[in-house]
Design a protein around this motif. Sequence first.
Motif, PDB file in Angstrom:
ATOM      1  N   PRO A  63     -27.271 -21.828   1.740  1.00 11.44           N
ATOM      2  CA  PRO A  63     -25.905 -21.421   1.365  1.00 11.44           C
ATOM      3  C   PRO A  63     -25.854 -20.641   0.056  1.00 11.44           C
ATOM      4  O   PRO A  63     -25.000 -19.771  -0.115  1.00 11.44           O
ATOM      5  N   PHE A  64     -26.776 -20.943  -0.876  1.00 11.98           N
ATOM      6  CA  PHE A  64     -26.825 -20.187  -2.126  1.00 11.98           C
ATOM      7  C   PHE A  64     -27.165 -18.730  -1.846  1.00 11.98           C
ATOM      8  O   PHE A  64     -26.574 -17.813  -2.429  1.00 11.98           O
ATOM      9  N   MET A  65     -28.102 -18.489  -0.918  1.00 12.57           N
ATOM     10  CA  MET A  65     -28.456 -17.123  -0.530  1.00 12.57           C
ATOM     11  C   MET A  65     -27.283 -16.437   0.172  1.00 12.57           C
ATOM     12  O   MET A  65     -27.036 -15.242  -0.028  1.00 12.57           O
ATOM     13  N   TRP A  66     -26.547 -17.195   1.006  1.00 18.32           N
ATOM     14  CA  TRP A  66     -25.372 -16.627   1.672  1.00 18.32           C
ATOM     15  C   TRP A  66     -24.359 -16.155   0.635  1.00 18.32           C
ATOM     16  O   TRP A  66     -23.790 -15.071   0.769  1.00 18.32           O
ATOM     17  N   LEU A  67     -24.133 -16.975  -0.379  1.00 18.42           N
ATOM     18  CA  LEU A  67     -23.173 -16.603  -1.417  1.00 18.42           C
ATOM     19  C   LEU A  67     -23.592 -15.321  -2.126  1.00 18.42           C
ATOM     20  O   LEU A  67     -22.777 -14.414  -2.354  1.00 18.42           O
ATOM     21  N   ILE A  68     -24.876 -15.215  -2.460  1.00 15.78           N
ATOM     22  CA  ILE A  68     -25.362 -14.042  -3.180  1.00 15.78           C
ATOM     23  C   ILE A  68     -25.334 -12.803  -2.284  1.00 15.78           C
ATOM     24  O   ILE A  68     -24.822 -11.739  -2.673  1.00 15.78           O
ATOM     25  N   PHE A  91     -13.195 -15.917  -2.032  1.00 13.28           N
ATOM     26  CA  PHE A  91     -12.796 -16.052  -0.631  1.00 13.28           C
ATOM     27  C   PHE A  91     -13.893 -16.723   0.187  1.00 13.28           C
ATOM     28  O   PHE A  91     -13.618 -17.536   1.074  1.00 13.28           O
ATOM     29  N   LEU A  92     -15.164 -16.399  -0.111  1.00 14.34           N
ATOM     30  CA  LEU A  92     -16.280 -16.863   0.712  1.00 14.34           C
ATOM     31  C   LEU A  92     -16.674 -18.307   0.427  1.00 14.34           C
ATOM     32  O   LEU A  92     -17.123 -19.011   1.332  1.00 14.34           O
ATOM     33  N   ALA A  93     -16.517 -18.759  -0.812  1.00 16.18           N
ATOM     34  CA  ALA A  93     -17.015 -20.078  -1.218  1.00 16.18           C
ATOM     35  C   ALA A  93     -16.536 -21.211  -0.301  1.00 16.18           C
ATOM     36  O   ALA A  93     -17.347 -22.037   0.132  1.00 16.18           O
ATOM     37  N   ILE A 154     -22.974 -26.202  -4.114  1.00 17.68           N
ATOM     38  CA  ILE A 154     -22.295 -24.955  -3.753  1.00 17.68           C
ATOM     39  C   ILE A 154     -21.089 -24.715  -4.648  1.00 17.68           C
ATOM     40  O   ILE A 154     -20.820 -23.578  -5.062  1.00 17.68           O
ATOM     41  N   VAL A 155     -20.329 -25.762  -4.949  1.00 14.45           N
ATOM     42  CA  VAL A 155     -19.174 -25.611  -5.846  1.00 14.45           C
ATOM     43  C   VAL A 155     -19.631 -25.114  -7.217  1.00 14.45           C
ATOM     44  O   VAL A 155     -19.025 -24.210  -7.809  1.00 14.45           O
ATOM     45  N   GLY A 156     -20.736 -25.691  -7.725  1.00 16.20           N
ATOM     46  CA  GLY A 156     -21.255 -25.244  -9.013  1.00 16.20           C
ATOM     47  C   GLY A 156     -21.760 -23.811  -8.967  1.00 16.20           C
ATOM     48  O   GLY A 156     -21.480 -23.008  -9.871  1.00 16.20           O
ATOM     49  N   ALA A 157     -22.507 -23.471  -7.901  1.00 18.33           N
ATOM     50  CA  ALA A 157     -23.030 -22.105  -7.770  1.00 18.33           C
ATOM     51  C   ALA A 157     -21.895 -21.105  -7.610  1.00 18.33           C
ATOM     52  O   ALA A 157     -21.939 -19.994  -8.159  1.00 18.33           O
ATOM     53  N   SER A 158     -20.871 -21.474  -6.856  1.00 19.84           N
ATOM     54  CA  SER A 158     -19.728 -20.580  -6.651  1.00 19.84           C
ATOM     55  C   SER A 158     -19.013 -20.310  -7.968  1.00 19.84           C
ATOM     56  O   SER A 158     -18.555 -19.191  -8.224  1.00 19.84           O
ATOM     57  N   PRO A 245      -7.672 -25.190   3.884  1.00 20.19           N
ATOM     58  CA  PRO A 245      -7.150 -25.980   2.748  1.00 20.19           C
ATOM     59  C   PRO A 245      -8.027 -25.869   1.510  1.00 20.19           C
ATOM     60  O   PRO A 245      -7.521 -25.849   0.383  1.00 20.19           O
ATOM     61  N   ILE A 246      -9.356 -25.797   1.703  1.00 19.22           N
ATOM     62  CA  ILE A 246     -10.239 -25.629   0.546  1.00 19.22           C
ATOM     63  C   ILE A 246     -10.017 -24.261  -0.093  1.00 19.22           C
ATOM     64  O   ILE A 246      -9.989 -24.125  -1.322  1.00 19.22           O
ATOM     65  N   ARG A 247      -9.823 -23.242   0.733  1.00 21.31           N
ATOM     66  CA  ARG A 247      -9.553 -21.896   0.204  1.00 21.31           C
ATOM     67  C   ARG A 247      -8.238 -21.879  -0.571  1.00 21.31           C
ATOM     68  O   ARG A 247      -8.139 -21.232  -1.626  1.00 21.31           O
ATOM     69  N   TYR A 248      -7.255 -22.593  -0.063  1.00 25.86           N
ATOM     70  CA  TYR A 248      -5.959 -22.657  -0.761  1.00 25.86           C
ATOM     71  C   TYR A 248      -6.119 -23.328  -2.120  1.00 25.86           C
ATOM     72  O   TYR A 248      -5.504 -22.917  -3.107  1.00 25.86           O
ATOM     73  N   ILE A 249      -6.963 -24.356  -2.175  1.00 26.22           N
ATOM     74  CA  ILE A 249      -7.218 -25.044  -3.444  1.00 26.22           C
ATOM     75  C   ILE A 249      -7.862 -24.082  -4.449  1.00 26.22           C
ATOM     76  O   ILE A 249      -7.526 -24.085  -5.641  1.00 26.22           O
ATOM     77  N   TYR A 250      -8.784 -23.257  -3.973  1.00 26.28           N
ATOM     78  CA  TYR A 250      -9.441 -22.297  -4.851  1.00 26.28           C
ATOM     79  C   TYR A 250      -8.468 -21.223  -5.343  1.00 26.28           C
ATOM     80  O   TYR A 250      -8.568 -20.760  -6.476  1.00 26.28           O
TER      81      TYR A 250
END
Length: 298
Positions: A63-68, A91-93, A154-158, A245-250
Amino acid sequence: MSQTITPSQLEKGLSPRERILTPLDEESNRLGEFIQETLAMTGRLFIQLKRRPSTLMAGIIQPFMWLILFGALFYNAPQGMFGGDLNYAKFLAPGIIVFTAFSGALNAGLPVMFDREFGFLNRLLVAPLASRYSIVAASTLYIIALSVIQTAVIVGASALLGAGFPNIAGLGAIALIVFLIVLGVTGLSLGLAFALPGHIELIAVIFVTNLPLLFASTALAPLSFMAKWLQIVASLNPLTYAIEPIRYIYLKGHWSLGSVILDTPWTAINFASVLLILLAFDVLILVAIQPLLRRRFA
């Protein structure tokens, strides 16, 4: 003159096994044994992970590679393409968080399947367990623990990549949503592990369903970007109801259970409704696999 002997005096001369237990005591003992068995089998899975940590490392690195990579792919996307001043990393996180938890939960049946094929599961089934459902509970606890670790990473990397960091209430809501989606998908995977004949078939099901469910959700793009038929499919996908819902929180500093977070082709859905939908998904899966588990454990 005769002496009256009370039940407590009689009980003192008996061993614990000889004492007559009340139904409440029996239930308490059975619950304690179930918890002990579940924790012991969960510990076994963590020992396997300690000996082969590559599974956890891959679950964090991918997932870290996906984010990058996806963040770099859409780095020059027009400003405001996803609404407001939203960048693609933010948006992606949420999609990466949910998809990582989903992938781990979908693989939950593999250890059980390997135990079936190597004969260890048969030894457990003939052992004097308080409840054979501790086998399923242990796998569920193990996957939930791994999902929490992966989500935290993932939250930390994002946050480092510009997605921001939710507040304490937001982190709690994210943990609850991840728990709900992982619980249902883990139950489905364990049901498949008992229903399918071998690990080849289970791996085939995982490969066939993994990426289509990702692309048929709002993990990589909003509903408005999709064709009409795909919007309908994505609105029926449980991953969408975990991602939004997670996206809305972000995206929002303030949110509540009444906040509208998703506009499906048929209606608008708020935060509370999404939680109920995920809970209904879990109940449906757990009820559906009960007859199969009873037959296998009999």
